[in-house]
Design a protein around this motif. Structure first.
Motif, PDB file in Angstrom:
ATOM      1  N   LEU A 218       0.812  -1.219   0.000  1.00  0.00           N
ATOM      2  CA  LEU A 218       0.000   0.000   0.000  1.00  0.00           C
ATOM      3  C   LEU A 218       0.844   1.267   0.000  1.00  0.00           C
ATOM      4  CD1 LEU A 218      -2.802  -1.062   2.503  1.00  0.00           C
ATOM      5  CD2 LEU A 218      -3.005  -0.829   0.027  1.00  0.00           C
ATOM      6  N   ARG A 219       2.065   1.217   0.566  1.00  0.00           N
ATOM      7  CA  ARG A 219       2.913   2.416   0.540  1.00  0.00           C
ATOM      8  C   ARG A 219       3.376   2.731  -0.876  1.00  0.00           C
ATOM      9  NH1 ARG A 219       8.813   0.283   2.953  1.00  0.00           N
ATOM     10  NH2 ARG A 219       9.266  -1.123   1.204  1.00  0.00           N
ATOM     11  N   ASN A 220       3.299   1.727  -1.755  1.00  0.00           N
ATOM     12  CA  ASN A 220       3.838   1.848  -3.109  1.00  0.00           C
ATOM     13  C   ASN A 220       2.726   1.646  -4.143  1.00  0.00           C
ATOM     14  OD1 ASN A 220       5.834   2.227  -5.035  1.00  0.00           O
ATOM     15  ND2 ASN A 220       6.390   0.062  -5.099  1.00  0.00           N
ATOM     16  N   GLN A 221       1.636   2.379  -3.930  1.00  0.00           N
ATOM     17  CA  GLN A 221       0.519   2.400  -4.882  1.00  0.00           C
ATOM     18  C   GLN A 221      -0.200   1.064  -5.024  1.00  0.00           C
ATOM     19  OE1 GLN A 221      -0.451   5.196  -5.749  1.00  0.00           O
ATOM     20  NE2 GLN A 221       1.212   6.618  -6.206  1.00  0.00           N
ATOM     21  N   LEU A 230       3.895  -1.371 -13.120  1.00  0.00           N
ATOM     22  CA  LEU A 230       2.589  -0.770 -13.351  1.00  0.00           C
ATOM     23  C   LEU A 230       1.450  -1.751 -13.094  1.00  0.00           C
ATOM     24  CD1 LEU A 230       3.260   1.442 -16.515  1.00  0.00           C
ATOM     25  CD2 LEU A 230       3.079   2.154 -14.120  1.00  0.00           C
ATOM     26  N   SER A 231       1.704  -2.768 -12.273  1.00  0.00           N
ATOM     27  CA  SER A 231       0.664  -3.723 -11.891  1.00  0.00           C
ATOM     28  C   SER A 231       0.277  -3.470 -10.432  1.00  0.00           C
ATOM     29  CB  SER A 231       1.173  -5.164 -12.044  1.00  0.00           C
ATOM     30  OG  SER A 231       1.466  -5.441 -13.390  1.00  0.00           O
ATOM     31  N   HIS A 232      -1.012  -3.438 -10.173  1.00  0.00           N
ATOM     32  CA  HIS A 232      -1.497  -3.051  -8.845  1.00  0.00           C
ATOM     33  C   HIS A 232      -2.604  -3.989  -8.393  1.00  0.00           C
ATOM     34  CE1 HIS A 232       0.667   0.789  -9.400  1.00  0.00           C
ATOM     35  NE2 HIS A 232       0.272   0.659 -10.660  1.00  0.00           N
ATOM     36  N   GLY A 236      -3.736   1.825  -3.574  1.00  0.00           N
ATOM     37  CA  GLY A 236      -2.700   2.169  -2.608  1.00  0.00           C
ATOM     38  C   GLY A 236      -2.407   3.649  -2.559  1.00  0.00           C
ATOM     39  N   TYR A 237      -1.241   3.970  -2.007  1.00  0.00           N
ATOM     40  CA  TYR A 237      -0.861   5.354  -1.758  1.00  0.00           C
ATOM     41  C   TYR A 237       0.604   5.560  -2.123  1.00  0.00           C
ATOM     42  CZ  TYR A 237      -4.854   4.461   1.246  1.00  0.00           C
ATOM     43  OH  TYR A 237      -6.068   4.052   1.716  1.00  0.00           O
TER      44      TYR A 237
END
Length: 386
Positions: A218-221, A230-232, A236-237
């Motif tokens: 979550l700290r890294n999007q 670019l995969s999530h 996150g943030y």
């Protein structure tokens, strides 16, 4: 203490200890060109983990970010209740509102200024069947550990999830065990007035692998493990710490015990210098086996109006002694007034908050500056408390 008039000087409220090794390591990072997601973040995390005695550490952009990620990883949200002292920095409570949970405030003990454990028990018992889950944001205020045995025995009985806000307490110990380790997860912060600084920054500390992995993601999007950049997997943030900050933190961790020892000596000097003044001085309980001083907060006598405290601060500032009131009650801040909180609901917090003064305190504070602060306090108090 000398009675002769001292030459006016400026004594700041706080000042970070920055040495040449700190400057050199930050310069090295700048010269490397790798300013984010690099080796010093991992080195800093490892240094914290070894010092505190936990399996996992996730470095983030602030103590607030750390507290938010812990609640997020625990799926805190609607239907959950966070119990938190009002005598704290506002972020301790705000992170619950980020996730649309409920907040209720607990009063404080008049000696330690930590949470009143009996009031905490009453709140839990009154709300036990009203919420999906109950959480405690346990704040080790000003670096002083809570009485953890009493808290955790009760919390376990009622299935209260404990998060430890140790943002002000890196290095403090309760009965030989480092703070930050008494809840399911803890947080430390490294603003420039803290024991060590990263400029801005914080860490999540935990032995819970799920909390750690979620915090890292979550700290890294919200990026998943072993995925492309670019995969999530989650919303996150951007709560990452940068490499310059992490390198500074790693450098300062190498001398943390020395810093804590120096701050303890400053606190001891204040205790001697101020003992005859009409002030309530900080008390360290016997269950504290190591006190990592964050600030030095004194209190005016009980019954002193807040206007007197404010005048005292103003007059000290005129003499070059930088001071602040510490803390203003969170429950009386506008967002919480709008939720129904008002004067009279937390009497001890409200009484103590109007009498507190944080006086200059930092690692390398010289005795002459402390004597100057003490003398100016004496002079102004004689005028105001006639």
């Amino acid at each position: 203490m000398a009675n002769k008039r001292q030459e006016k000087r400026f004594v700041p409220l706080s000042k970070p200890q920055i040495v040449q090794e700190d400057i050199d390591i930050v310069t090295k990072v700048l010269e490397s060109g790798r300013l984010s997601i690099g080796p010093y973040t991992e080195l800093f995390e490892k240094a914290i983990a070894e010092y505190v005695g936990v399996k996992y550490v996730a470095a983030v952009s602030s103590g607030t970010s750390a507290l938010h990620l812990i609640l997020k990883a625990l799926n805190f949200g609607k239907g959950d209740l966070l119990i938190v002292p009002s005598f704290t920095f506002v972020a301790s409570a705000n992170v619950a509102l980020y996730e649309y949970g409920s907040v209720t405030f607990v009063d404080i003990d008049p000696i330690t200024m930590n949470m009143d454990i009996e009031h905490f028990k009453t709140i839990v018992e009154e709300n036990f069947n009203k919420f999906r889950r109950i959480f405690l944001m346990a704040v080790d205020v000003f670096g002083h550990p809570l009485d953890w045995d009493k808290i955790n025995i009760f919390a376990e009985k009622y299935d209260v999830t404990v998060v430890e806000d140790s943002c002000e307490a890196l290095g403090s110990e309760y009965k030989g065990k480092k703070v930050g380790t008494f809840g399911v997860a803890g947080a430390f912060a490294f603003y420039p007035n803290k024991q060590i600084t990263t400029g801005e920054g914080g860490v999540v500390v935990t032995n819970n692998e799920k909390i750690y992995k979620m915090s890292v993601s979550l700290r890294n999007q919200g990026r998943g493990e072993s995925q492309g950049w670019l995969s999530h997997d989650y919303v996150g943030y951007n709560y990452r710490i940068d490499e310059m900050s992490a390198a500074l933190g790693w450098s300062q961790m190498q001398r943390l015990d020395e810093i804590i020892e120096k701050r303890a000596k400053v606190a001891e000097r204040y205790k001697a210098l101020l003992k005859d003044l009409p002030l309530e001085l900080p008390v360290v309980m016997d269950y504290v086996t190591k006190m990592s001083w964050f600030v030095y907060v004194v209190r005016l006598p009980q019954g002193t109006p807040s206007a007197v405290r404010d005048t005292l601060i103003r007059k000290l500032e005129d003499e070059g002694v930088q001071c602040r009131n510490y803390f203003a009650p969170v429950h009386l801040q506008k967002p919480y007034r709008e939720l129904g909180w008002k004067e009279g609901m937390l009497p001890v917090t409200e009484d103590i908050s109007q009498r507190t003064i944080a006086i200059p305190f930092y690692t390398d504070m010289e005795q002459e500056d402390q004597e100057y602060v003490a003398e100016k306090l004496r002079i102004v108090l004689e005028t105001l408390l006639k």
